[in-house]
Design a protein around this motif. Structure first.
Motif, short mmCIF file in Angstrom:
data_model
loop_
_atom_site.label_atom_id
_atom_site.label_comp_id
_atom_site.label_asym_id
_atom_site.label_seq_id
_atom_site.Cartn_x
_atom_site.Cartn_y
_atom_site.Cartn_z
N VAL A 32 7.33 9.93 -6.85
CA VAL A 32 7.65 8.68 -6.16
C VAL A 32 6.87 8.65 -4.86
CG1 VAL A 32 9.44 7.25 -5.13
CG2 VAL A 32 9.98 8.67 -7.13
N ASP A 33 6.00 7.67 -4.69
CA ASP A 33 5.27 7.48 -3.45
C ASP A 33 4.47 6.20 -3.57
OD1 ASP A 33 3.51 7.59 -1.20
OD2 ASP A 33 3.73 9.77 -1.15
N PRO A 34 4.71 5.22 -2.68
CA PRO A 34 3.96 3.97 -2.76
C PRO A 34 2.49 4.12 -2.39
CG PRO A 34 5.34 4.00 -0.80
CD PRO A 34 5.72 5.20 -1.60
N ALA A 35 2.15 5.20 -1.68
CA ALA A 35 0.75 5.44 -1.29
C ALA A 35 0.49 6.95 -1.38
CB ALA A 35 0.49 4.93 0.12
N PRO A 36 0.35 7.49 -2.60
CA PRO A 36 0.27 8.94 -2.81
C PRO A 36 -1.06 9.54 -2.36
CG PRO A 36 -0.04 7.79 -4.89
CD PRO A 36 0.29 6.74 -3.87
N ALA A 37 -1.14 9.92 -1.09
CA ALA A 37 -2.39 10.44 -0.53
C ALA A 37 -2.83 11.73 -1.21
CB ALA A 37 -2.23 10.66 0.97
N GLY A 38 -1.89 12.51 -1.74
CA GLY A 38 -2.23 13.78 -2.36
C GLY A 38 -2.61 13.69 -3.82
N LEU A 39 -2.55 12.51 -4.39
CA LEU A 39 -2.83 12.34 -5.82
C LEU A 39 -4.29 12.68 -6.14
CD1 LEU A 39 -1.53 11.53 -8.49
CD2 LEU A 39 -2.17 9.16 -8.02
N GLY A 40 -5.21 12.23 -5.30
CA GLY A 40 -6.62 12.51 -5.53
C GLY A 40 -6.91 14.00 -5.51
#
Length: 383
Positions: A32-40
């Motif tokens: 859950v995260d509207p802006a997942p900075a760690g996804l990349g």
């Protein structure tokens, strides 16, 4: 091991990689995260993140989890930890656990119901080889009775600029710099002393990251040194003229119930950064530096150097090799019930000390913590 993440920022993306390397079967099945900075970062290293969910409740309803990892902004931790506990899931929360005294007591009340083993905390320095060697010297009696401690955490300018640009610059999200960044260190020395603070005083403020100190070159806020460390949610390009309300230097003095005294200093504009300590006991002295990777012990009577040790780390570790050890130990704890070197109660105690340090700084008063610890114990035990 099926894992869900709430708050997939850079730190949690990194930890997902470390846990995947250290814990057999570790698999992130949703986040859950509207802006997942760690996804990349996770994709770059071949770590699957599972399905995106709109809310913590949606994640917990849709997935059968063995562990919920909470990496959301600090002020949101309590609600997200509560959601995991109420769904019967064990929780790993990044530090600091909560951001206020009242939320500390609320979480302690939750732990009274769900058990203190239900929440693990990312106080990663407890797992560092340097700290383990320090506590061994204490336990073996080499230091004698600990008398006083001088300690610091100093950050390089690029790291300080990160705090001025990131969501952590707002105290209502981070809880303040001493809590957000230095709760690690406070926990280390409270754990070493084995006693609670009874009085604290503190001074500090912001004197470096101000418009008048900005380098004169045009476009200062875009200079490489101040953007080396990326920020995610609510980030800004401004550094010296950001809208931050956190401090950039602070000193604190602490008197513990057993008479030990601590002197602690933090500054976030230190070009040759260090994170060191000097522990002085009745029989010996131990000094070390987590950044410069050394540990030395001297005998008080003979001045003989008993230990002179250095440590090797890899580029993988963000905390002197401790991240890997923390992931491995938490994996063993979840799978086999192996003990951990730090508990959520330890983390809440260190956090409360940091909160009181900031109160002392703001009020310019010496604070007595007796009533706070009374309420702390009442919330945990109900007595």
């Amino acid at each position: 091991m099926k894992v869900g993440i709430i708050g997939l920022g850079y730190r949690m993306g990194y930890l997902a990689r470390i846990f995947s390397l250290m814990v057999p079967g570790f698999t992130v099945v949703g986040y859950v995260d509207p802006a997942p900075a760690g996804l990349g970062y996770m994709k770059e290293h071949g770590i699957a993140a599972g399905r995106a969910h709109d809310s913590p409740d949606a994640l917990l309803a849709a997935e059968t989890l063995d562990l919920l990892m909470v990496g959301s902004p600090n002020a949101m931790h309590l609600d997200h930890i509560r959601a995991g506990l109420e769904h019967g899931v064990k929780v790993f929360a990044e530090k600091p656990v909560v951001t206020s005294q009242e939320d500390t007591f609320k979480l302690l009340e939750l732990l009274r119901t769900h058990g203190t083993d239900s929440v693990m905390v990312g106080l990663v320095l407890r797992y560092a080889s340097l700290y383990r060697d320090l506590t061994r010297m204490r336990d073996e009696g080499v230091l004698g009775d600990i008398v006083s401690i001088e300690a610091s955490e100093h950050l390089a300018p690029y790291h300080g600029a990160f705090f001025m640009r990131d969501w952590r610059r707002y105290q209502h999200y981070s809880g303040g710099f001493m809590l957000e960044k230095c709760c690690h260190d406070i926990d280390l020395y409270q754990g070493l002393v084995g006693s609670r603070p009874v009085r604290v005083a503190s001074f500090g403020g912001r004197r470096t990251f101000l418009p008048g100190n900005a380098p004169s070159a045009e476009g200062v806020n875009d200079m490489e040194v101040y953007h080396r460390k990326p920020s995610g949610w609510l980030s800004t390009d401004k550094v010296f003229d950001s809208d931050a309300d956190i401090i950039d230097f602070q000193v604190a003095i602490v008197e513990f119930e057993n008479g030990v005294a601590l002197n602690f200093h933090t500054n976030i504009n230190v070009p040759d950064e260090f994170r060191r300590f000097c522990v002085i006991g009745s029989k010996g002295m131990a000094e070390g530096d987590f950044v410069r990777n050394y540990f030395r012990v001297h005998d008080a009577r003979t001045s003989q150097k008993l230990i002179d040790k250095s440590y090797e780390t890899t580029e993988l570790s963000a905390h002197y090799g401790a991240d890997e050890q923390m992931a491995a130990d938490i994996g063993k704890h979840l799978i086999d019930g192996a003990p951990l070197p730090v508990s959520v109660v330890d983390a809440l105690a260190a956090g409360l000390t940091a909160i009181k340090m900031d109160e002392a700084r703001a009020s310019r008063a010496v604070l007595d913590l007796t009533d706070s610890w009374r309420r702390f114990d009442e919330a945990l035990t109900g007595e």
